[in-house]
Design an enzyme around this catalytic site. Structure first.
Site, PDB file in Angstrom:
ATOM      1  CG  ASP A   1      -2.137   1.071   1.234  1.00 41.67           C
ATOM      2  OD1 ASP A   1      -2.537   1.418   0.082  1.00 41.67           O
ATOM      3  OD2 ASP A   1      -2.278   1.600   2.046  1.00 41.67           O
TER       4      ASP A   1
ATOM      5  CG  ASP B   1      -1.506   7.704   0.538  1.00 41.55           C
ATOM      6  OD1 ASP B   1      -0.929   8.726   0.754  1.00 41.55           O
ATOM      7  OD2 ASP B   1      -2.337   7.384  -0.032  1.00 41.55           O
TER       8      ASP B   1
END
Length: 259
Positions: free
Chosen positions: A8, A10
């Site tokens: 991922d 953020d």
């Protein structure tokens, strides 16, 4: 064993436009060993080119073809379902560009689909049009179910919240393509030509990253630099393969993170 990494963005590599310490070293190590990886995001606003520029500003050099968004996953899904179809889109350039690139026509006249994505300028007029098109028979697709998103000023309503509004008005549930739907993981794996048994999903959220990783048959690593906390892990009926403080903890161990 050679691992493939899905990570991922953020909360794992960056946090509020700042580099998470160690993220640059982690990516440098992957490149040094020739390890396959993709950076994933549920945010459909930006194109991979936009996201590459954003990451460069934080000090991370990630090629466009190493970035996989819910917009790209949505476009790939729709192309597999109805090639060269049509859609009424509520969203930004990341979504409209992805749909154009798979041959979709964007229209507000009798579209095959209404496709809802992330935007910072939700229009009451556009939402009303979407409701009427869905009531008229258009199929309802949304890029991701996130109810809120972060900003420097605080929480913002996100795709999931607007989808709930449209669902309430139409009685039609959307099909969410992004995390935690394992479809996004599988489309990422197909893009890399990787196998789930040899792939690690790194994320900061139990409800999306770890959930989708488990359902796609991946090993999962939760980092504590984003949304989920160590205490929150026990609230879920599933667990990540490993919990670490930060992506920096994987530096020096990417070849065998579970040793």
């Amino acid at each position: 064993m050679t691992w493939t990494y899905l990570t991922d963005m953020d909360g794992v590599l960056v946090h509020e436009e700042h580099l998470v310490p160690g993220a640059d070293d982690f990516l440098a190590e992957l490149r040094a060993h020739g390890t396959s990886f993709l950076v994933l995001t549920n945010n459909s606003i930006y194109t991979p080119r936009d996201l590459r520029a954003r990451l460069l500003r934080t000090g991370l050099d990630v090629p466009e073809d190493r970035i996989w968004t819910s917009a790209l996953a949505t476009a790939k899904f729709l192309d597999s379902q109805r090639p060269n179809g049509s859609a009424f889109v509520i969203g930004e350039a990341g979504l409209t560009t992805a749909l154009h690139e798979v041959g979709y026509v964007l229209t507000d006249t009798d579209p095959d689909y209404v496709v809802l994505g992330e935007t910072r300028t939700y229009s009451f007029t556009a939402i009303t049009r979407a409701i009427r098109l869905i009531a008229g028979g258009a199929k309802f697709i949304a890029t991701n179910p996130d109810a809120t998103g972060p900003s420097l000023e605080g929480l913002l309503p996100a795709t999931g919240s607007i989808a709930a509004l449209i669902e309430r008005a139409t009685g039609r549930q959307p099909y969410f393509v992004g995390k935690p739907n394992p479809l996004m993981m599988r489309s990422a794996l197909n893009t890399l030509g990787a196998h789930s048994e040899h792939t690690v999903m790194i994320g900061d959220r139990m409800d999306t990253d770890v959930h989708s990783g488990i359902e796609a048959g991946l090993k999962s690593i939760l980092v504590l630099t984003g949304i989920s906390t160590k205490d929150s892990v026990d609230r879920y009926p599933y667990r990540p393969t490993m919990v670490i403080d930060s992506i920096a903890d994987l530096v020096g161990h990417t070849q065998d993170p579970f040793a």
